[in-house]
Motif scaffolding. Structure first.
Motif: not given
Ligand SMILES: Cc1cc2nc3c(=O)[nH]c(=O)nc-3n(C[C@H](O)[C@H](O)[C@H](O)COP(=O)(O)OP(=O)(O)OC[C@H]3O[C@@H](n4cnc5c(N)ncnc54)[C@H](O)[C@@H]3O)c2cc1C
Length: 297
Positions: A57, A61-63, A204, A59, A178, A133
């Motif tokens: 799954v 794709g930011s991590n 930032r 979101g 989730v 966070g």
């Molecule tokens: C420029 C930049 C700045 C950032 N700054 C921060 C920061 O300050 N703090 C911070 O914590 N992070 C930061 N991040 C990282 C990222 O944004 C966070 O980790 C965020 O929570 C990931 O969300 P996402 O929707 O992109 O998840 P994804 O990257 O798509 O997924 C991350 C993980 O979560 C799982 N996942 C996603 N959605 C679900 C769901 N609905 N149910 C179950 N599992 C799921 C995925 O399978 C994967 O394992 C940053 C990233 C970037 C690119």
């Protein structure tokens, strides 16, 4: 499995490159990319995917990084789950809401506590999974309950405590998605909240290479230290592999200079782990979620 069976429930694309679905812009192909129409369609689709087919799954794709070999299963994109509502100081969001939109909505409603979300470019589901966070605040501070969907199509609401949330870490039941989250916020002046958001955004913009494709922090900060400081101390700022580079601006960011591969990124991660271990005797634990086989150092 005939992946076209899922098309009754949403958009289906076979052999879809994951590079277009992660902020770093790298990655192999997913055997099947599936974006359900809505929550009901997602729930109904779950029983159509045999239990032996791997699910991933996503979101924003930011991590996230999928190795160049790709993902032999179904990638589920929850972007269509956009519901958001307020009930007094309780905020209900579906998993596909962007954190920045949630922060803005809370500010407009004069509700404080979600300001940090304005600077994290992920969705609510990913934020719960990662306990995202920033600026000393994290999801676990305000999260009350989570709506889960299990692989057998069963829905369950669990208290946030059940997820044992810690620094960039949550424990979700195996295979559970989730699909929604509920947050408790506090009343405050809307303009004061917006001011705090502006200040966080400004900080930032100065410290992070936001103009280049990246995935945020690559490694978790070890207790009492910063991954960026350790990588810089090991002399790796600006280090390149192919088209991936350890950012000269922030050493815990890897940027894609254009056309990088997942292997380029993973190689730089290995180089950083080895150098920091050698220099400081500290193991850097990845914050970036790597999907596929990779030999972590
Ligand atoms: C420029 C930049 C700045 C950032 N700054 C921060 C920061 O300050 N703090 C911070 O914590 N992070 C930061 N991040 C990282 C990222 O944004 C966070 O980790 C965020 O929570 C990931 O969300 P996402 O929707 O992109 O998840 P994804 O990257 O798509 O997924 C991350 C993980 O979560 C799982 N996942 C996603 N959605 C679900 C769901 N609905 N149910 C179950 N599992 C799921 C995925 O399978 C994967 O394992 C940053 C990233 C970037 C690119």
């Amino acid at each position: 499995m005939d992946y076209n069976n899922l098309s009754a429930f949403g958009e289906v694309r076979e052999y879809e490159s994951m590079a277009g679905h992660v902020t770093l812009g790298v990655g192999g192909a997913a055997r099947c990319y599936f974006r359900p129409h809505d929550l009901d369609a997602l729930v109904a689709s779950m029983t159509k995917i045999p239990s032996e087919i791997p699910l991933l799954v996503i979101g924003r794709g930011s991590n996230l990084l999928v190795t160049d070999a790709g993902f032999d299963g179904v990638v589920i994109d929850l972007a269509s789950l956009q519901g958001i509502s307020l009930d007094g100081t309780l905020l209900h969001c579906q998993a596909g809401c962007r954190m920045s939109q949630v922060a803005a909505r809370c500010a407009d409603a004069g509700l404080a506590g979600a300001e940090f979300m304005a600077t994290v470019p992920g969705n609510i589901g990913g934020g719960v999974a990662m306990n995202a966070g920033a600026f000393g605040h994290q999801f676990s501070d305000i999260l009350q309950r989570v709506a889960l969907l299990h692989r057998d199509g069963r829905r369950e609401a669990v208290a946030a405590d059940a997820l044992k949330m810690a620094y960039r870490h949550s424990v979700l039941p195996t295979g559970a998605l989730v699909v929604g989250a509920e947050f408790e916020l506090q009343r405050d002046d809307a303009e004061a909240i917006r001011g705090r958001i502006r200040a966080m955004r400004t900080k930032r913009g100065v410290s992070q290479p936001l103009a280049q494709p990246n995935c945020g922090s690559v490694f978790k900060n070890p207790p009492g230290d910063h991954a960026a400081r350790l990588i810089e101390a090991a002399g790796l700022k600006g280090e390149r592999c192919g088209q991936a580079q350890i950012s000269p601006q922030h050493a815990n960011f890897i940027v894609n200079l254009g056309g990088a591969s997942s292997q380029d990124v993973l190689h730089l991660m290995t180089v950083a782990q080895r150098a920091v271990k050698l220099q400081s005797d500290i193991h850097l634990e990845p914050e970036l979620k790597v999907v596929g086989s990779w030999c972590e150092q």
